[in-house]
Enzyme design. Structure first.
Site, PDB file in Angstrom:
ATOM      1  N   LYS A   1       0.871  -1.191   0.000  1.00 47.04           N
ATOM      2  CA  LYS A   1       0.000   0.000   0.000  1.00 47.04           C
ATOM      3  C   LYS A   1       0.890   1.217   0.000  1.00 47.04           C
ATOM      4  O   LYS A   1       1.655   1.462   0.927  1.00 47.04           O
ATOM      5  CB  LYS A   1      -0.951   0.041   1.195  1.00 47.04           C
TER       6      LYS A   1
ATOM      7  N   GLU B   1       9.187  12.924  18.360  1.00 48.02           N
ATOM      8  CA  GLU B   1       9.669  13.077  16.991  1.00 48.02           C
ATOM      9  C   GLU B   1       9.010  14.301  16.351  1.00 48.02           C
ATOM     10  O   GLU B   1       7.785  14.407  16.306  1.00 48.02           O
ATOM     11  CB  GLU B   1       9.303  11.818  16.193  1.00 48.02           C
TER      12      GLU B   1
ATOM     13  N   GLU C   1       8.877  -0.685  11.705  1.00 43.25           N
ATOM     14  CA  GLU C   1       9.932   0.324  11.570  1.00 43.25           C
ATOM     15  C   GLU C   1       9.285   1.671  11.842  1.00 43.25           C
ATOM     16  O   GLU C   1       8.639   2.244  10.962  1.00 43.25           O
ATOM     17  CB  GLU C   1      10.534   0.288  10.154  1.00 43.25           C
TER      18      GLU C   1
ATOM     19  N   CYS D   1      13.452   9.197   9.469  1.00 45.34           N
ATOM     20  CA  CYS D   1      13.219   8.543  10.766  1.00 45.34           C
ATOM     21  C   CYS D   1      14.482   8.570  11.614  1.00 45.34           C
ATOM     22  O   CYS D   1      14.419   8.670  12.836  1.00 45.34           O
ATOM     23  CB  CYS D   1      12.741   7.120  10.564  1.00 45.34           C
TER      24      CYS D   1
HETATM   25  P1  NAD Z   1       1.930   7.267   8.998  1.00 45.31           P
HETATM   26  O1  NAD Z   1       1.951   6.284  10.096  1.00 45.31           O
HETATM   27  O2  NAD Z   1       0.978   8.370   9.064  1.00 45.31           O
HETATM   28  O3  NAD Z   1       1.638   6.533   7.605  1.00 45.31           O
HETATM   29  C1  NAD Z   1       2.443   5.498   7.134  1.00 45.31           C
HETATM   30  C2  NAD Z   1       1.618   4.617   6.240  1.00 45.31           C
HETATM   31  O4  NAD Z   1       0.614   3.982   7.019  1.00 45.31           O
HETATM   32  C3  NAD Z   1       0.895   5.347   5.116  1.00 45.31           C
HETATM   33  O5  NAD Z   1       0.930   4.555   3.950  1.00 45.31           O
HETATM   34  C4  NAD Z   1      -0.535   5.426   5.655  1.00 45.31           C
HETATM   35  O6  NAD Z   1      -1.509   5.495   4.649  1.00 45.31           O
HETATM   36  C5  NAD Z   1      -0.640   4.121   6.396  1.00 45.31           C
HETATM   37  N1  NAD Z   1      -1.677   4.072   7.435  1.00 45.31           N
HETATM   38  C6  NAD Z   1      -2.173   5.099   8.174  1.00 45.31           C
HETATM   39  N2  NAD Z   1      -3.120   4.644   9.037  1.00 45.31           N
HETATM   40  C7  NAD Z   1      -3.206   3.308   8.833  1.00 45.31           C
HETATM   41  C8  NAD Z   1      -3.989   2.278   9.424  1.00 45.31           C
HETATM   42  N3  NAD Z   1      -4.867   2.515  10.400  1.00 45.31           N
HETATM   43  N4  NAD Z   1      -3.825   1.024   8.988  1.00 45.31           N
HETATM   44  C9  NAD Z   1      -2.927   0.741   8.022  1.00 45.31           C
HETATM   45  N5  NAD Z   1      -2.162   1.670   7.416  1.00 45.31           N
HETATM   46  C10 NAD Z   1      -2.302   2.940   7.818  1.00 45.31           C
HETATM   47  O7  NAD Z   1       3.435   7.754   8.854  1.00 45.31           O
HETATM   48  P2  NAD Z   1       3.974   8.879   7.865  1.00 45.31           P
HETATM   49  O8  NAD Z   1       3.583  10.190   8.432  1.00 45.31           O
HETATM   50  O9  NAD Z   1       3.593   8.533   6.474  1.00 45.31           O
HETATM   51  O10 NAD Z   1       5.556   8.651   7.977  1.00 45.31           O
HETATM   52  C11 NAD Z   1       6.330   9.285   8.899  1.00 45.31           C
HETATM   53  C12 NAD Z   1       6.681   8.330  10.015  1.00 45.31           C
HETATM   54  O11 NAD Z   1       7.342   7.188   9.491  1.00 45.31           O
HETATM   55  C13 NAD Z   1       7.639   8.936  11.001  1.00 45.31           C
HETATM   56  O12 NAD Z   1       7.259   8.602  12.296  1.00 45.31           O
HETATM   57  C14 NAD Z   1       8.966   8.258  10.650  1.00 45.31           C
HETATM   58  O13 NAD Z   1       9.887   8.222  11.697  1.00 45.31           O
HETATM   59  C15 NAD Z   1       8.515   6.914  10.250  1.00 45.31           C
HETATM   60  N6  NAD Z   1       9.539   6.250   9.415  1.00 45.31           N
HETATM   61  C16 NAD Z   1      10.244   5.213   9.940  1.00 45.31           C
HETATM   62  C17 NAD Z   1      11.247   4.602   9.194  1.00 45.31           C
HETATM   63  C18 NAD Z   1      12.041   3.449   9.737  1.00 45.31           C
HETATM   64  O14 NAD Z   1      12.665   2.733   8.963  1.00 45.31           O
HETATM   65  N7  NAD Z   1      12.078   3.247  11.055  1.00 45.31           N
HETATM   66  C19 NAD Z   1      11.509   5.063   7.905  1.00 45.31           C
HETATM   67  C20 NAD Z   1      10.763   6.122   7.410  1.00 45.31           C
HETATM   68  C21 NAD Z   1       9.765   6.703   8.174  1.00 45.31           C
END
Ligand code: NAD
Length: 476
Positions: free
Chosen positions: A172, A378, A247, A281
């Site tokens: 997704k 964060e 992650e 991240c």
């Molecule tokens: P987010 O959690 O808002 O969204 C991430 C993904 O999850 C998107 O595709 C979103 O559509 C989906 N999503 C949202 N609600 C959901 C649900 N209820 N069920 C299933 N999927 C759902 O995160 P973001 O704002 O897109 O990304 C930023 C975050 O990602 C930051 O916290 C960052 O630290 C983290 N991140 C972590 C890593 C790592 O490797 N540790 C790498 C990159 C980003």
């Protein structure tokens, strides 16, 4: 205006509804993409399941998977320049960073191609009357949810090892930046991967994302994103005890000792917190500096912040790119404001900039208290929180004083200090004398609220298999 579709069962599939994708530097529409709902999620999971049941990737000799992944490498090479332009437009990255992101994606496919025929079990001695061995089996249908900050890189990071191990995948894509990622699906299509091995749908998290993680026919969830979403996915996964890789976010600290090479370190700050506007991240969001060099380093960091040039990612002069959305920009500014109310002092930045686009000025907050939100939570923007320490034990204690534990960095010429820190820091990766040292080969993942499981490196491959033991009693 280009319109993009889902990729399901080897075909491009449209939906009744679609969303517009916005250029965060200009606030104009880049293109649109079909929006998945439960129907498309079902189709994608069904197609992946059929691929698993047919054994398209798991039954042939593993050498065939090596060839598939190497073909994806070749196809991505052809698509990367066009894909990178789209990534600049939808994400705000600079052209060099977008090309780099595609190169990294290519690197993942090449790296895991090299491992696809080396997933070997072991034999376990049980005495004269037994033969015992383990084998690794693919999990089946891997559901992968990708965030917007490095969509191409992070998609490849989980997809390549999952395919290398013989799984079928439903991805997704993030609703803010789903377009360039479709080039990965296109590359898999052009490489001739079996139908259903790779499926990519775009949709909102609360609808398509939730439907995917709750689906009765998935065997694994790989999630990269925020803590709150990760926690909600874990609750859904618990219903069927579906294994997860999480992650999540970070609040990483650079600990800088008086003997550090400050000229080199300034370059680390540049990458660490201003690259991708801090939306990383593993960003260097905290600077924990020895009090004896605080004043000098602060002045140098302020100068660096003020030297950033904001603009569109396609402009060669741009060093500071926009945040992904107005929501993200406002959240970052709110953190800055709150930090001042909680006792920090504003060294530079703290405001929105530009007539259009979601830019935030490179921000340095000094005298940040370990009790304040900006120290512990964060921010996900170009915001550096500066705190001082006076002895080594306090440095490690401050670095560990958050619920996250993704990466930390140590800057010193003293190997003993660096090694003591490497042991003392509670996190998945420690950078010594270079922020973002490491690469596709080095395991990456968190402790605490940063999640669990390791992506990258050889470790990651074992997220995508389960161990089966075969115990044989010999008969006369
Ligand atoms: P987010 O959690 O808002 O969204 C991430 C993904 O999850 C998107 O595709 C979103 O559509 C989906 N999503 C949202 N609600 C959901 C649900 N209820 N069920 C299933 N999927 C759902 O995160 P973001 O704002 O897109 O990304 C930023 C975050 O990602 C930051 O916290 C960052 O630290 C983290 N991140 C972590 C890593 C790592 O490797 N540790 C790498 C990159 C980003």
């Amino acid at each position: 205006m280009a319109h993009f579709k889902h990729y399901i069962n080897g075909e491009w599939v449209d939906s009744e509804s679609s969303i517009d994708v916005i250029d965060p530097a200009t606030e104009t529409v880049v293109g649109s993409i079909a929006l998945a709902d439960i129907k498309e999620v079902d189709l994608a999971v069904k197609s992946a399941r059929e691929c698993v049941t047919r054994g398209d990737l798991s039954m042939p000799r593993p050498a065939e998977r090596v060839e598939y992944l190497l073909k994806v490498v070749g196809e991505l090479e052809k698509l990367k320049d066009e894909g990178a332009k789209l990534l600049v437009a939808e994400n705000g990255k600079t052209t060099a960073q977008a090309v780099d992101e595609f190169d990294n994606a290519i690197r993942y496919f090449r790296y895991y191609a090299g491992m696809a025929d080396k997933i070997e079990g072991r034999s376990i001695p049980l005495g004269e009357d037994y033969i015992d061995f383990t084998m690794y089996e693919p999990l089946g249908v891997s559901a992968q949810i990708v965030p917007w900050n490095f969509p191409v890189d992070l998609c490849a990071r989980s997809l390549a090892p999952a395919l290398a191990a013989g799984n079928a995948v439903v991805i997704k894509s993030p609703e803010l930046t789903p377009l360039a990622m479709t080039f990965i699906a296109q590359a898999c299509h052009n490489a001739g991967l079996p139908n259903g091995a790779v499926n990519m749908i775009c949709g909102y998290g609360s609808t398509a994302g939730a439907a995917l993680v709750e689906h009765h026919d998935i065997d694994q969830i790989v999630f990269t994103g925020s803590v709150a979403t990760g926690q909600s996915i874990l609750r859904a996964a618990a219903q069927r005890a579906v294994p997860c890789v999480m992650e999540l976010g970070g609040k990483s600290a650079a600990v800088v000792f008086p003997d550090a090479d400050l000229d080199a370190f300034i370059n680390d700050v540049d990458w660490g917190i201003f690259f991708n506007a801090g939306q990383v991240c593993s960003a260097m969001s905290r600077l924990i500096v020895h009090e004896s060099i605080h004043d000098e380093l602060l002045q140098r960091v302020i100068k660096l912040a003020k030297s950033q040039t904001f603009g569109h990612g396609s402009e060669p002069s741009t060093t500071l790119t926009p945040l992904a959305s107005a929501h993200q920009r406002d959240a970052v500014l709110a953190y800055c404001q709150r930090s001042l109310e909680q006792g920090a002092s504003l060294a530079t930045g703290g405001t929105a900039i530009g007539e259009s686009g979601y830019f935030v000025a490179p921000t340095v907050l000094d005298k940040v208290s370990p009790d304040s939100d900006v120290f512990k939570q964060e921010v996900f923007g170009p915001v550096l929180a500066v705190t001082t320490f006076n002895d080594e034990a306090q440095a490690w204690q401050l670095a560990n004083a958050t619920n996250f534990g993704l990466v930390n960095g140590i800057f010193t010429r003293d190997l003993n200090v660096a090694m003591r820190g490497a042991k003392a820091l509670r996190c998945g990766q420690v950078f010594i004398n270079e922020w973002y040292a490491g690469g596709v080969e080095t395991p990456f993942g968190g402790v605490g609220l940063s999640g669990y499981g390791r992506e990258k490196g050889q470790e990651a491959l074992y997220n995508y298999v389960r161990t089966k033991n075969v115990a044989i009693k010999l008969q006369n």
